[in-house]
Write a protein that holds these residues in place. Structure first.
Motif, PDB file in Angstrom:
ATOM      1  N   LEU A 129       1.006  -1.327   0.518  1.00 56.87           N
ATOM      2  CA  LEU A 129       0.065   0.075  -0.165  1.00 56.87           C
ATOM      3  C   LEU A 129       0.724   1.280  -0.135  1.00 56.87           C
ATOM      4  CD1 LEU A 129      -3.317   0.208  -0.132  1.00 56.87           C
ATOM      5  CD2 LEU A 129      -3.171   0.984   2.747  1.00 56.87           C
ATOM      6  N   ILE A 130       2.453   0.938   0.037  1.00 52.51           N
ATOM      7  CA  ILE A 130       2.857   2.402   0.567  1.00 52.51           C
ATOM      8  C   ILE A 130       4.070   3.023  -0.187  1.00 52.51           C
ATOM      9  CG2 ILE A 130       2.195   2.558   3.056  1.00 52.51           C
ATOM     10  CD1 ILE A 130       5.749   1.777   3.964  1.00 52.51           C
ATOM     11  N   GLU A 131       4.261   2.086  -0.964  1.00 50.88           N
ATOM     12  CA  GLU A 131       5.379   1.791  -2.403  1.00 50.88           C
ATOM     13  C   GLU A 131       5.332   3.193  -3.059  1.00 50.88           C
ATOM     14  OE1 GLU A 131       5.327   1.087  -5.771  1.00 50.88           O
ATOM     15  OE2 GLU A 131       3.006   0.730  -5.879  1.00 50.88           O
ATOM     16  N   PRO A 132       5.993   3.191  -3.447  1.00 48.27           N
ATOM     17  CA  PRO A 132       6.340   4.683  -4.276  1.00 48.27           C
ATOM     18  C   PRO A 132       5.219   5.662  -5.943  1.00 48.27           C
ATOM     19  CG  PRO A 132       8.321   4.032  -3.710  1.00 48.27           C
ATOM     20  CD  PRO A 132       7.501   3.205  -3.454  1.00 48.27           C
ATOM     21  N   SER A 133       4.576   4.319  -5.872  1.00 47.39           N
ATOM     22  CA  SER A 133       3.786   4.962  -6.902  1.00 47.39           C
ATOM     23  C   SER A 133       2.450   4.969  -6.751  1.00 47.39           C
ATOM     24  CB  SER A 133       3.331   3.483  -7.668  1.00 47.39           C
ATOM     25  OG  SER A 133       3.871   2.479  -7.357  1.00 47.39           O
ATOM     26  N   ARG A 134       2.139   4.319  -5.355  1.00 47.99           N
ATOM     27  CA  ARG A 134       0.575   4.502  -4.819  1.00 47.99           C
ATOM     28  C   ARG A 134       0.473   5.165  -4.077  1.00 47.99           C
ATOM     29  NH1 ARG A 134      -2.494   0.134  -5.000  1.00 47.99           N
ATOM     30  NH2 ARG A 134      -1.624  -1.673  -4.079  1.00 47.99           N
ATOM     31  N   LYS A 135      -0.553   6.633  -4.842  1.00 43.06           N
ATOM     32  CA  LYS A 135      -0.864   7.704  -4.660  1.00 43.06           C
ATOM     33  C   LYS A 135      -2.702   8.091  -4.388  1.00 43.06           C
ATOM     34  CE  LYS A 135       2.438   9.676  -7.250  1.00 43.06           C
ATOM     35  NZ  LYS A 135       3.444   9.529  -6.427  1.00 43.06           N
ATOM     36  N   PHE A 136      -3.321   8.058  -3.008  1.00 40.28           N
ATOM     37  CA  PHE A 136      -3.877   8.878  -2.703  1.00 40.28           C
ATOM     38  C   PHE A 136      -3.909   8.903  -1.625  1.00 40.28           C
ATOM     39  CE2 PHE A 136      -3.498   5.436   1.359  1.00 40.28           C
ATOM     40  CZ  PHE A 136      -3.074   4.729   0.519  1.00 40.28           C
ATOM     41  N   LYS A 137      -4.898  10.089  -1.094  1.00 40.37           N
ATOM     42  CA  LYS A 137      -5.130  11.151   0.377  1.00 40.37           C
ATOM     43  C   LYS A 137      -4.313  10.745   1.785  1.00 40.37           C
ATOM     44  CE  LYS A 137      -8.485  13.977   2.866  1.00 40.37           C
ATOM     45  NZ  LYS A 137     -10.153  14.029   3.407  1.00 40.37           N
ATOM     46  N   SER A 138      -4.230   9.081   2.481  1.00 37.75           N
ATOM     47  CA  SER A 138      -4.029   9.008   3.416  1.00 37.75           C
ATOM     48  C   SER A 138      -2.405   8.642   3.353  1.00 37.75           C
ATOM     49  CB  SER A 138      -4.517   8.470   4.951  1.00 37.75           C
ATOM     50  OG  SER A 138      -5.148   7.358   3.574  1.00 37.75           O
ATOM     51  N   VAL A 139      -2.213   8.628   2.280  1.00 38.93           N
ATOM     52  CA  VAL A 139      -0.604   7.312   1.998  1.00 38.93           C
ATOM     53  C   VAL A 139       0.634   7.888   2.795  1.00 38.93           C
ATOM     54  CG1 VAL A 139       0.345   8.668   0.039  1.00 38.93           C
ATOM     55  CG2 VAL A 139       0.662   6.083  -0.184  1.00 38.93           C
ATOM     56  N   GLU A 140       0.534   9.389   2.813  1.00 50.49           N
ATOM     57  CA  GLU A 140       2.169  10.114   3.491  1.00 50.49           C
ATOM     58  C   GLU A 140       1.734   9.231   5.960  1.00 50.49           C
ATOM     59  OE1 GLU A 140       4.956  10.749   2.324  1.00 50.49           O
ATOM     60  OE2 GLU A 140       3.657  10.484   0.315  1.00 50.49           O
ATOM     61  N   LEU A 141       0.164   8.994   5.913  1.00 58.90           N
ATOM     62  CA  LEU A 141       0.592   9.849   6.618  1.00 58.90           C
ATOM     63  C   LEU A 141       0.444   7.755   6.965  1.00 58.90           C
ATOM     64  CD1 LEU A 141      -2.864  11.221   7.697  1.00 58.90           C
ATOM     65  CD2 LEU A 141      -0.609  11.754   9.230  1.00 58.90           C
ATOM     66  N   ILE A 142       0.772   6.890   6.250  1.00 56.41           N
ATOM     67  CA  ILE A 142       0.872   5.472   6.771  1.00 56.41           C
ATOM     68  C   ILE A 142       2.056   4.992   6.791  1.00 56.41           C
ATOM     69  CG2 ILE A 142      -0.634   2.993   5.583  1.00 56.41           C
ATOM     70  CD1 ILE A 142      -2.895   4.484   4.310  1.00 56.41           C
ATOM     71  N   MET A 156      -4.510   1.305   9.626  1.00 56.71           N
ATOM     72  CA  MET A 156      -4.812   2.006   8.905  1.00 56.71           C
ATOM     73  C   MET A 156      -4.790   1.705   7.590  1.00 56.71           C
ATOM     74  SD  MET A 156      -1.608   5.081  10.753  1.00 56.71           S
ATOM     75  CE  MET A 156      -2.273   6.678   9.638  1.00 56.71           C
ATOM     76  N   ALA A 157      -3.311   0.982   7.162  1.00 56.15           N
ATOM     77  CA  ALA A 157      -3.932   0.918   5.623  1.00 56.15           C
ATOM     78  C   ALA A 157      -5.131  -0.051   5.291  1.00 56.15           C
ATOM     79  CB  ALA A 157      -2.821  -0.462   5.591  1.00 56.15           C
ATOM     80  N   MET A 158      -5.677  -1.116   6.224  1.00 52.36           N
ATOM     81  CA  MET A 158      -7.039  -2.011   6.446  1.00 52.36           C
ATOM     82  C   MET A 158      -8.142  -0.894   6.743  1.00 52.36           C
ATOM     83  SD  MET A 158      -6.676  -5.379   8.335  1.00 52.36           S
ATOM     84  CE  MET A 158      -5.575  -6.539   7.821  1.00 52.36           C
ATOM     85  N   ASP A 159      -8.505   0.593   7.465  1.00 54.02           N
ATOM     86  CA  ASP A 159      -9.021   1.390   7.064  1.00 54.02           C
ATOM     87  C   ASP A 159      -9.166   2.089   5.921  1.00 54.02           C
ATOM     88  OD1 ASP A 159      -9.837   0.816   9.823  1.00 54.02           O
ATOM     89  OD2 ASP A 159      -8.442   2.175  10.522  1.00 54.02           O
ATOM     90  N   ASN A 160      -8.347   2.635   5.091  1.00 53.00           N
ATOM     91  CA  ASN A 160      -8.275   2.795   4.138  1.00 53.00           C
ATOM     92  C   ASN A 160      -8.439   1.653   2.718  1.00 53.00           C
ATOM     93  OD1 ASN A 160      -7.506   5.072   1.988  1.00 53.00           O
ATOM     94  ND2 ASN A 160      -5.907   3.421   0.722  1.00 53.00           N
ATOM     95  N   THR A 161      -8.375   1.308   3.054  1.00 45.33           N
ATOM     96  CA  THR A 161      -8.745  -0.136   2.076  1.00 45.33           C
ATOM     97  C   THR A 161     -10.448  -0.294   2.121  1.00 45.33           C
ATOM     98  OG1 THR A 161      -6.768  -1.321   2.355  1.00 45.33           O
ATOM     99  CG2 THR A 161      -9.234  -2.421   0.880  1.00 45.33           C
ATOM    100  N   ILE A 162     -10.665  -0.392   3.477  1.00 45.24           N
ATOM    101  CA  ILE A 162     -12.469  -0.519   3.468  1.00 45.24           C
ATOM    102  C   ILE A 162     -13.087   0.088   3.377  1.00 45.24           C
ATOM    103  CG2 ILE A 162     -14.022  -0.588   5.603  1.00 45.24           C
ATOM    104  CD1 ILE A 162     -11.785  -2.591   7.150  1.00 45.24           C
ATOM    105  N   LYS A 163     -12.853   1.940   3.451  1.00 41.68           N
ATOM    106  CA  LYS A 163     -13.270   2.488   3.143  1.00 41.68           C
ATOM    107  C   LYS A 163     -13.639   2.731   1.310  1.00 41.68           C
ATOM    108  CE  LYS A 163     -11.526   5.937   6.646  1.00 41.68           C
ATOM    109  NZ  LYS A 163     -10.940   6.748   6.964  1.00 41.68           N
ATOM    110  N   TYR A 164     -12.321   2.675   0.565  1.00 42.15           N
ATOM    111  CA  TYR A 164     -11.462   2.430  -0.421  1.00 42.15           C
ATOM    112  C   TYR A 164     -13.463   1.567  -1.693  1.00 42.15           C
ATOM    113  CZ  TYR A 164     -10.597   1.005  -5.171  1.00 42.15           C
ATOM    114  OH  TYR A 164     -10.499   1.231  -6.843  1.00 42.15           O
ATOM    115  N   VAL A 165     -13.764   0.194  -1.314  1.00 38.75           N
ATOM    116  CA  VAL A 165     -14.100  -1.019  -1.084  1.00 38.75           C
ATOM    117  C   VAL A 165     -15.437  -0.437  -0.616  1.00 38.75           C
ATOM    118  CG1 VAL A 165     -14.939  -2.998  -0.529  1.00 38.75           C
ATOM    119  CG2 VAL A 165     -12.863  -2.396  -0.709  1.00 38.75           C
ATOM    120  N   ILE A 166     -16.207  -0.227   0.508  1.00 35.47           N
ATOM    121  CA  ILE A 166     -16.754   0.483   0.133  1.00 35.47           C
ATOM    122  C   ILE A 166     -17.949   1.998  -0.318  1.00 35.47           C
ATOM    123  CG2 ILE A 166     -18.699   2.216   2.256  1.00 35.47           C
ATOM    124  CD1 ILE A 166     -17.045   0.501   4.615  1.00 35.47           C
TER     125      ILE A 166
END
Length: 192
Positions: A129-142, A156-166
């Motif tokens: 989820l955090i590798e350099p090509s990933r670009k999403f709102k909370s990536v820097e926090l994670i 935090m990564a699971m929260d991000n994924t769950i929100k995305y899936v919802i």
């Protein structure tokens, strides 16, 4: 099989974008392994190979996933993007001769997580989820949290994924919920 040989073979399986993502995941997995005293070589291999089944067609994906020996449920079948973990586990053995169970489980569960994740499984889950090509709102926090507290970064990564899936109206795999709840209970001291 050494890292360079795996890279050459992986180029044949993945498109350019997925190959770059796999290299980035390998680099992040290596850094996290150093930070959290995990086997660096195993982390690099798992990070590099984790998406080896990502570019398969749906029928190939299903076929490989069923051959993995991992229980394939209706949620995975209805959301085939979840199948590339188990399918990748199968291909890692068949194409790359990888038989280390921790590496194989890290590949198999990098999309859903699961209860009692090993340190390597957590590293691959987060590195993906955090590798350099990933670009999403909370990536820097994670990214920041990943090097401070691995369990919190996984949550935090699971929260991000769950929100995305919802937001996409998709199904949340129960393994993700169980893993997340277990990590939160562990953090609060309520996990016995």
């Amino acid at each position: 099989m050494n890292i360079d040989t795996i890279k050459e073979k992986l180029k044949e399986l993945l498109d350019e974008q997925r190959f770059v993502h796999s290299l980035g995941t390998m680099d992040c997995a290596m850094m996290l392994a150093k930070r959290f005293d995990e086997d660096v070589q195993k982390a690099m291999i798992a990070g590099l190979v984790h998406d080896c089944a990502k570019c398969l067609k749906k029928e190939e994906l299903l076929n490989c996933a069923f051959k993995s020996g991992i229980v394939i449920d209706n949620i995975m079948i209805s959301q085939p993007e979840l199948l590339h973990g188990p399918a990748g586990c199968y291909l890692a053995k068949e194409l790359f001769g990888i038989y280390d169970s921790d590496i194989l489980n890290s590949i198999a569960y990098h999309t859903t997580g699961r209860e009692n994740m090993t340190k390597l499984e957590k590293i691959i889950y987060v590195a993906d989820l955090i590798e350099p090509s990933r670009k999403f709102k909370s990536v820097e926090l994670i990214r920041k949290k990943s090097f401070e507290n691995l369990d919190k970064a996984v949550v935090m990564a699971m929260d991000n994924t769950i929100k995305y899936v919802i937001e996409k109206g998709g199904l949340i795999h129960p393994s993700t919920i169980f893993a997340r709840n277990q990590l939160i209970l562990k953090e609060s001291g309520e996990d016995s």
